[in-house]
Scaffold this motif. Structure first.
Motif, mmCIF file in Angstrom:
data_model
loop_
_atom_site.group_PDB
_atom_site.id
_atom_site.type_symbol
_atom_site.label_atom_id
_atom_site.label_comp_id
_atom_site.label_asym_id
_atom_site.label_seq_id
_atom_site.Cartn_x
_atom_site.Cartn_y
_atom_site.Cartn_z
ATOM 1 N N SER A 12 0.803 -1.216 0.000
ATOM 2 C CA SER A 12 0.000 0.000 0.000
ATOM 3 C C SER A 12 0.840 1.273 0.000
ATOM 4 C CB SER A 12 -0.922 0.023 1.227
ATOM 5 O OG SER A 12 -0.155 0.004 2.419
ATOM 6 N N SER A 13 2.165 1.133 0.131
ATOM 7 C CA SER A 13 2.996 2.325 0.236
ATOM 8 C C SER A 13 3.366 2.837 -1.153
ATOM 9 C CB SER A 13 4.269 2.027 1.033
ATOM 10 O OG SER A 13 5.054 1.062 0.380
ATOM 11 N N SER A 14 3.214 4.157 -1.356
ATOM 12 C CA SER A 14 3.610 4.780 -2.608
ATOM 13 C C SER A 14 4.808 5.697 -2.427
ATOM 14 C CB SER A 14 2.437 5.576 -3.198
ATOM 15 O OG SER A 14 2.013 6.575 -2.289
ATOM 16 N N ILE A 15 5.141 6.017 -1.162
ATOM 17 C CA ILE A 15 6.299 6.854 -0.848
ATOM 18 C C ILE A 15 7.254 6.046 0.019
ATOM 19 C CG2 ILE A 15 7.125 8.974 0.231
ATOM 20 C CD1 ILE A 15 4.347 10.155 -0.147
ATOM 21 N N ALA A 16 8.481 5.897 -0.432
ATOM 22 C CA ALA A 16 9.509 5.213 0.357
ATOM 23 C C ALA A 16 10.405 6.262 1.002
ATOM 24 C CB ALA A 16 10.328 4.283 -0.532
ATOM 25 N N ILE A 17 10.510 6.213 2.320
ATOM 26 C CA ILE A 17 11.389 7.126 3.059
ATOM 27 C C ILE A 17 12.596 6.316 3.510
ATOM 28 C CG2 ILE A 17 11.562 8.737 4.981
ATOM 29 C CD1 ILE A 17 8.451 8.748 5.022
ATOM 30 N N MET A 60 21.853 -0.554 0.638
ATOM 31 C CA MET A 60 20.961 0.388 -0.025
ATOM 32 C C MET A 60 20.804 0.057 -1.504
ATOM 33 S SD MET A 60 21.014 4.536 -0.021
ATOM 34 C CE MET A 60 19.855 5.445 -1.036
ATOM 35 N N ALA A 61 21.868 -0.422 -2.136
ATOM 36 C CA ALA A 61 21.785 -0.769 -3.554
ATOM 37 C C ALA A 61 20.731 -1.847 -3.787
ATOM 38 C CB ALA A 61 23.148 -1.238 -4.062
ATOM 39 N N ASP A 62 20.698 -2.856 -2.905
ATOM 40 C CA ASP A 62 19.691 -3.916 -3.026
ATOM 41 C C ASP A 62 18.288 -3.369 -2.780
ATOM 42 O OD1 ASP A 62 21.693 -5.756 -3.522
ATOM 43 O OD2 ASP A 62 21.880 -6.320 -1.410
ATOM 44 N N LEU A 63 18.169 -2.496 -1.788
ATOM 45 C CA LEU A 63 16.870 -1.902 -1.474
ATOM 46 C C LEU A 63 16.319 -1.127 -2.666
ATOM 47 C CD1 LEU A 63 14.637 -1.026 0.594
ATOM 48 C CD2 LEU A 63 16.081 0.980 1.041
ATOM 49 N N LEU A 64 17.147 -0.270 -3.264
ATOM 50 C CA LEU A 64 16.683 0.546 -4.376
ATOM 51 C C LEU A 64 16.272 -0.298 -5.573
ATOM 52 C CD1 LEU A 64 19.041 3.663 -4.440
ATOM 53 C CD2 LEU A 64 16.614 3.571 -3.866
ATOM 54 N N ARG A 65 17.037 -1.340 -5.842
ATOM 55 C CA ARG A 65 16.689 -2.225 -6.955
ATOM 56 C C ARG A 65 15.301 -2.840 -6.753
ATOM 57 N NH1 ARG A 65 20.928 -4.922 -6.937
ATOM 58 N NH2 ARG A 65 20.277 -6.676 -5.652
ATOM 59 N N GLU A 66 14.954 -3.106 -5.490
ATOM 60 C CA GLU A 66 13.670 -3.734 -5.178
ATOM 61 C C GLU A 66 12.515 -2.736 -5.210
ATOM 62 O OE1 GLU A 66 11.306 -6.997 -4.253
ATOM 63 O OE2 GLU A 66 13.472 -7.007 -4.573
ATOM 64 N N ILE A 67 12.714 -1.546 -4.668
ATOM 65 C CA ILE A 67 11.572 -0.636 -4.496
ATOM 66 C C ILE A 67 11.407 0.370 -5.629
ATOM 67 C CG2 ILE A 67 11.696 -0.846 -1.990
ATOM 68 C CD1 ILE A 67 12.897 1.971 -1.897
ATOM 69 N N TRP A 68 12.456 0.630 -6.421
ATOM 70 C CA TRP A 68 12.381 1.667 -7.456
ATOM 71 C C TRP A 68 11.166 1.506 -8.377
ATOM 72 C CZ3 TRP A 68 14.933 6.197 -8.110
ATOM 73 C CH2 TRP A 68 14.809 6.846 -9.351
ATOM 74 N N PRO A 69 10.906 0.320 -8.915
ATOM 75 C CA PRO A 69 9.747 0.204 -9.822
ATOM 76 C C PRO A 69 8.402 0.161 -9.112
ATOM 77 C CG PRO A 69 10.823 -1.928 -9.591
ATOM 78 C CD PRO A 69 11.664 -0.938 -8.828
ATOM 79 N N ARG A 70 8.386 0.125 -7.771
ATOM 80 C CA ARG A 70 7.149 -0.059 -7.017
ATOM 81 C C ARG A 70 6.580 1.224 -6.421
ATOM 82 N NH1 ARG A 70 6.665 -5.621 -5.272
ATOM 83 N NH2 ARG A 70 8.513 -6.817 -5.835
ATOM 84 N N VAL A 71 7.404 2.258 -6.313
ATOM 85 C CA VAL A 71 6.960 3.451 -5.588
ATOM 86 C C VAL A 71 6.791 4.631 -6.537
ATOM 87 C CG1 VAL A 71 8.043 2.710 -3.441
ATOM 88 C CG2 VAL A 71 9.325 4.171 -5.028
ATOM 89 N N SER A 72 5.994 5.612 -6.100
ATOM 90 C CA SER A 72 5.822 6.837 -6.888
ATOM 91 C C SER A 72 6.757 7.942 -6.415
ATOM 92 C CB SER A 72 4.372 7.322 -6.788
ATOM 93 O OG SER A 72 4.033 7.618 -5.439
#
Length: 366
Positions: A12-17, A60-72
């Motif tokens: 449900s999250s669209s913003i990743a902090i 952080m590199a792994d995190l970004l690869r996972e969330i980049w296409p999922r968040v606005s």
């Protein structure tokens, strides 16, 4: 990839902090509480943050690869240089990339980094700065010079940008007070741009005198219409979604056949399919795969009216055959008129052996 919280990523999250330091994690949790639809991500060593609902990550590199296409949107509490290096492999285009906002762990400076207008980074930057009491740092020229942001205006007016590559050229024209023409027969941008002194507002183009036509060919402009643009004009094209396409077809007609006829009619009538608001037909066709698939191909909704709803709609081309088979005198014309809330068709019934099609325009203002 291993995370310290079950169910990652939060659907449900669209913003990743995202924060790196302990103080950054504190601020990230505060922002999460005030930004609806947000989720907080911190290194797994910050157990206090995990206990308060944050998601832990190792790299952080792994995190970004996972969330980049999922968040606005991505809000990064860390040095700007880190963010630039980390996101650079994923940047594609401003119409696709999520908004990226960067701020220090005290929240003093909040920077709009990527997708300022289309992605909403400028707007998010101002909101984050309001929460932290910091300074919003926005470098977009149109914002700094208080000039029109056509991409935001288009979105607010429900207009689809056909050739996004022209945005920067029009932005430059407004920044440098270059003469610009706008063809906007319904006045969709008039209110927002009324104070701009460098605009020639056009009511007609093709019937303009030769001297004006020559001037138009030398300048850039903005075209706000469902009509196709004359090839000799250089302009940003904004498409209103103001056309309703009524469709009738024989049972089992494939989507490709329907689509080919639709495209042929639109090309002949010099109309853009991007201006289609929705497709429409009679309820007997609600399970017709060809119509449903055509709507999916166009990425537009389709609505089906009952025969009772359309039986009293006056149409220019009633059909005794249609009346004999389904009990109403028209499908494509009647449903198009009803859906558009109009009494006239801009394109009356066009037919092949298997497909009928009619087009109505939705009035503006609504």
């Amino acid at each position: 990839m291993d995370f310290e919280k079950p169910g990652f990523p939060p659907e449900s999250s669209s913003i990743a902090i995202v924060a790196l330091t302990r103080h950054g994690a504190d601020l990230a949790l505060q922002l999460q509480g005030k930004l609806p639809g947000s989720a907080c991500y911190v290194p797994v060593r910050h157990q206090f943050a995990l206990a308060m609902g944050a998601v832990g990550f190792q790299r952080m590199a792994d995190l970004l690869r996972e969330i980049w296409p999922r968040v606005s949107a991505l809000v990064c509490i860390m040095a700007t240089g880190i963010v630039v290096r980390q996101i650079s492999p994923y940047l594609r285009h401003k119409k696709e990339d999520p908004a990226v906002v960067v701020l220090d762990e005290r929240g003093e400076y909040v920077i709009s980094l990527v997708s300022g207008h289309l992605g909403g980074a400028n707007r998010l930057t101002k909101e984050v700065a309001r929460i932290t009491g910091g300074h919003a740092v926005i470098t977009t020229a149109s914002d700094v010079q208080d000039k029109p942001a056509l991409d935001l205006m288009a979105r607010a007016a429900g207009l689809e940008i056909e050739n996004i590559e022209m945005l920067s050229r029009l932005a430059r024209a407004f920044l440098e007070d270059e003469p610009v023409w706008i063809y906007d027969p319904e006045g969709r941008l008039k209110r927002d741009l009324a104070s701009q002194g460098n605009i020639d507002w056009l009511h007609e183009v093709l019937s303009s005198p030769p001297s004006l036509m020559s001037t138009l060919m030398e300048r850039v402009g903005v075209w706000v219409s469902e009509a196709l643009v004359p090839a000799f004009l250089k302009c940003l094209v904004l498409r209103p979604r103001n056309l309703v396409v009524g469709i009738g077809c024989n049972r089992g007609t494939p989507a490709q056949e329907i689509m080919e006829w639709l495209q042929r009619v639109f090309a002949r009538e010099k109309l853009s399919p991007l201006s289609i608001r929705n497709l429409v037909s009679v309820d007997l066709k609600s399970d017709e795969a060809g119509i449903i698939e055509t709507a999916a191909m166009l990425q537009r909704p389709v609505h089906f009216y009952s025969r009772k709803e359309i039986e009293n709609i006056t149409v220019p081309n009633p059909s005794t055959q249609v009346a004999k088979h389904i009990g109403v005198q028209s499908v494509c014309e009647a449903t198009a008129l009803l859906s558009a809330g109009s009494q006239t068709l801009i394109v009356p019934k066009q037919k092949t052996f298997n497909v009928t099609l009619a087009i109505a325009r939705v009035g503006y203002p609504l």
